[in-house]
Motif scaffolding. Structure first.
Motif, short mmCIF file in Angstrom:
data_model
loop_
_atom_site.label_atom_id
_atom_site.label_comp_id
_atom_site.label_asym_id
_atom_site.label_seq_id
_atom_site.Cartn_x
_atom_site.Cartn_y
_atom_site.Cartn_z
N CYS A 225 36.05 23.03 44.79
CA CYS A 225 36.63 24.12 45.59
C CYS A 225 36.86 25.36 44.74
N VAL A 228 33.63 27.06 44.42
CA VAL A 228 33.38 27.87 45.62
C VAL A 228 34.17 29.17 45.55
N GLY A 349 29.96 24.01 43.11
CA GLY A 349 30.63 24.82 44.12
C GLY A 349 30.24 26.27 44.12
N PRO A 352 27.25 27.41 46.89
CA PRO A 352 27.71 27.48 48.28
C PRO A 352 28.72 28.59 48.51
N GLY A 353 29.61 28.80 47.53
CA GLY A 353 30.59 29.87 47.67
C GLY A 353 29.92 31.23 47.74
N SER A 373 37.30 32.82 49.58
CA SER A 373 37.99 32.36 48.37
C SER A 373 39.37 31.81 48.70
N ALA A 376 38.88 28.34 50.15
CA ALA A 376 38.52 27.37 49.11
C ALA A 376 39.74 26.99 48.29
#
Length: 402
Positions: A225, A228, A349, A352-353, A373, A376
């Motif tokens: 996360c 991301v 991550g 995809p972020g 953000s 995430a």
């Protein structure tokens, strides 16, 4: 404040392996961008360049855990030396394939092979610190030092590769990265006095210690996360600056963000924490989410720089706590593998972020994309709440978290 750092660097061999580890992991922030600059200059297509760079990063994420397992079983010397040679050969052939106008399929394959062989020096350095230091507080300081060096790598690497590729030759940036990786890794792996012992498997060896998945899985989710969050924030910040007609300023904004993290990392390593790492992971991930919220409301470039600098203060302490908790709960015979899982989560991550935030930028603008953000960070904070409150492998620092 610097007493803690002087103490750990006074241990025999620690300064040498930390500095050679710094050189060896420069490619982490150089090769991906270097591939984009090289391929786009040769083909004129940023799409192809980005896809080849993605092949490199995906292979790196996919094979990092396997390499970590081999590092624990066979030892750092053999595995890192072999990986560095494989990486150097693959990336060198990638450059030849681009410059020699080979079929593009070969470039994709060589990028993937290079990513798979990229030496896991960051994980190895942290495992080595855990081996040579006895006090949990000293390990915490060492991990803080490595977090600061990581920030330096991510600040200096892209600047160096872009400067070499644009001012000299597109090949120059990748060439420097390959030389730094191979030379730095070979020197690092040759330092056997500080290396942790291997834990080989054979018919007479004890069963491999179990991985504490109840802790490792939430930590890996936290890392993914945060990856991301990083990927989304980087793309969004570039778009934010471009919307205001100053795209070139985006590098400075991101540098301020990294500088905030670097500053907090230095302070974190100098503090003797009364709370354990699990407590700091839970609150640090929540702080990272909260730090992203104000960005949605900002429309001024100078103010954005100031807020990003402050927001960066949450990064390094959270990552240091994550690695400290990993070191505390993962058996020593699988520690490099555990560290590699966390590094893989971060790397996995980012793409995809970046993709999700790019879609939001296209449809809603840069300010709205900062909410990616925020989201995430909130998921990371929720995952951190799943961490067990007690530990089986207790240390003074871990026990204080109960």
């Amino acid at each position: 404040m610097l007493t803690s750092y002087r103490r750990i660097l006074a241990q025999p061999g620690t300064l040498r392996f930390s500095m050679t580890g710094l050189v060896a992991r420069l490619p982490i922030s150089m090769i991906g961008l270097g591939i984009v600059l090289l391929v786009s200059a040769a083909t004129g297509s940023y799409g192809v360049a980005g896809a080849i760079s993605a092949a490199y990063m995906i292979a790196n994420a996919g094979f990092a855990i396997l390499q970590g397992r081999l590092l624990d079983r066979l030892g750092q010397g053999k595995v890192l030396a072999a990986a560095s040679i494989g990486f150097g050969v693959a990336i060198s052939l990638l450059v030849v394939s681009v410059q020699g106008d080979w079929p593009v399929g070969w470039t994709y394959v060589l990028a993937a092979v290079g990513g798979a062989f990229l030496p896991q020096v960051g994980s190895s350095v942290r495992t080595r610190w855990s081996h040579v230091l006895e006090q949990p507080a000293d390990v915490q300081t060492a991990f803080a030092l490595e977090a600061v060096l990581d920030e330096a790598v991510f600040i200096l690497g892209p600047i160096l590769v872009a400067l070499l590729a644009t001012a000299w030759h597109p090949v120059a940036g990748i060439a420097v990265a390959v030389i730094a990786c191979v030379a730095g890794t070979l020197v690092f792996s040759a330092q056997t006095a500080t290396a942790p012992p291997p834990h080989p498997r054979d018919s007479t060896s004890a069963p491999r210690p179990p991985m504490p998945w109840r802790s490792v899985v939430p930590l890996a989710v936290v890392c993914a996360c945060l990856g991301v969050l990083f990927g989304a924030a980087e793309v969004t910040t570039v778009a934010f600056a471009e919307e205001r007609g100053h795209k070139a300023v985006s590098g400075g904004l991101l540098a301020l963000w990294a500088l905030g993290s670097l500053s907090a990392g230095v302070v974190t390593g100098a503090i003797h924490w009364r709370r354990g790492p699990s407590y700091r992971v839970r609150w640090g991930s929540l702080a990272m989410a909260a730090a992203m919220v104000p960005l949605f409301f900002i429309h001024s470039l100078p103010l954005m720089g100031a807020v990003l600098f402050v927001a960066g203060f949450a990064i390094a302490p959270t990552m240091i706590a994550t690695m400290s908790l990993t070191e505390a709960v993962v058996p020593s015979g699988r520690l490099t593998e555990g560290m590699a899982i966390m590094q893989t989560g971060l790397v996995a991550g980012v793409a995809p972020g970046a993709t999700l935030s790019g879609l939001v930028v296209d449809h809603q603008g840069a300010s709205a994309a900062y909410l990616v953000s925020v989201g995430a960070g909130l998921v990371a904070a929720l995952a951190a709440q799943a961490l067990p409150r007690s530990r089986t492998r207790s240390t003074p620092e871990v026990a204080s978290a109960r």
